[in-house]
Design an enzyme around this catalytic site. Structure first.
Site, PDB file in Angstrom:
ATOM      1  N   TYR A   1       0.832  -1.207   0.000  1.00  0.00           N
ATOM      2  CA  TYR A   1       0.000   0.000   0.000  1.00  0.00           C
ATOM      3  C   TYR A   1       0.865   1.255   0.000  1.00  0.00           C
ATOM      4  CZ  TYR A   1      -2.944   3.679   2.033  1.00  0.00           C
ATOM      5  OH  TYR A   1      -3.589   4.866   2.285  1.00  0.00           O
ATOM      6  N   THR A   2       1.838   1.305   0.893  1.00  0.00           N
ATOM      7  CA  THR A   2       2.674   2.492   1.028  1.00  0.00           C
ATOM      8  C   THR A   2       3.506   2.735  -0.219  1.00  0.00           C
ATOM      9  OG1 THR A   2       2.786   2.052   3.405  1.00  0.00           O
ATOM     10  CG2 THR A   2       4.383   3.601   2.515  1.00  0.00           C
TER      11      THR A   2
END
Length: 253
Positions: free
Chosen positions: A159-160
């Protein structure tokens, strides 16, 4: 057909942060295009909360360019223009610190899922709406980021990484689009209390964040939505290529 007011398109706006952003824009008099992927009922509820004359729910998977092109065309046909775009859609991810895979257990497919939802999705939306904004000589593009690439309290690797790539896209587009009166910025929230994606976050994580934050509180969707409305408005004409973090001071730029 409504043409006197600004129009905003928000992806992933049937619930959570996207719904709050839609309602906040609606409260400011914008026409609102509420994009949803699966939850038509929730999207229609958001539209009803804004007003059926002022808002429209449209289904599209942001990963599918043809669907996005139809989304943009339908929204413009209804409201005559699109002025602001908020890339908020989040595909297939939950902020679960217990279930989150360690790096050694992740596959590239895990990363690809987030890159497709975040980066490809934003690319498809911006590609479809850019000709409209360029012709108007006015536009606001707001990409939703995260403070996790500044402070990975929990290493949500895939996600990051996707959100960090979206920041790169944000700044490149800002450099190119500025000549046409189009600004491109990112608004990055902290962990929000509470959305569907953060509903599985443990109380201990929320408590840790609150205790580490100058304001001694966890960021809410409303906190972020109000900043998104400003950044996506005419008032923010001098702001482009920026990443504005809304997390109560947990991270400081």
């Amino acid at each position: 057909m409504i043409s006197m007011n600004r129009t905003v398109l928000i992806t992933g706006a049937s619930e959570g942060l996207g719904a709050k952003i839609a309602q906040a824009y609606g409260a400011q008099g914008y026409n609102v295009i509420v994009n949803y992927f699966q939850n038509e009922t929730a999207a229609n509820e958001v539209v009803a909360s804004i007003g059926n004359d002022q808002a429209l729910a449209l289904q599209a998977d942001v990963r599918d360019k043809a669907q996005v092109a139809q989304l943009v065309a339908s929204g413009k046909a209804r409201f005559d223009r699109i002025d602001t775009v908020v890339n908020n859609a989040l595909v297939g991810f939950k902020f679960d610190p217990v279930a989150q895979k360690k790096f050694e257990d992740l596959t590239w497919a895990d990363h690809q899922t987030q890159l497709d939802g975040t980066l490809k999705g934003a690319f498809n939306v911006i590609s479809s709406v850019y000709p409209i904004l360029k012709t108007q000589k006015y536009g606001r593009i707001v990409n939703i980021g995260t403070n996790l690439f500044q402070n990975p309290v929990v290493p949500y690797h895939e996600y990051t990484t996707a959100k960090a790539a979206l920041l790169g896209m944000t700044r490149n587009l800002a450099a190119e689009f500025g000549q046409y009166g189009i600004t491109v910025n990112m608004v990055s929230g902290g962990l929000l209390k509470t959305t569907r994606a953060s509903a599985v976050t443990t109380p201990e994580v929320f408590q840790m964040i609150a205790q580490s934050t100058p304001l001694q509180k966890v960021t809410t969707p409303d906190d972020v939505a109000q900043v998104v409305v400003f950044v996506g408005s005419e008032k923010a004409g001098g702001l482009t290529g920026q990443n504005i973090t809304v997390d109560g001071g947990l991270t400081m730029n």
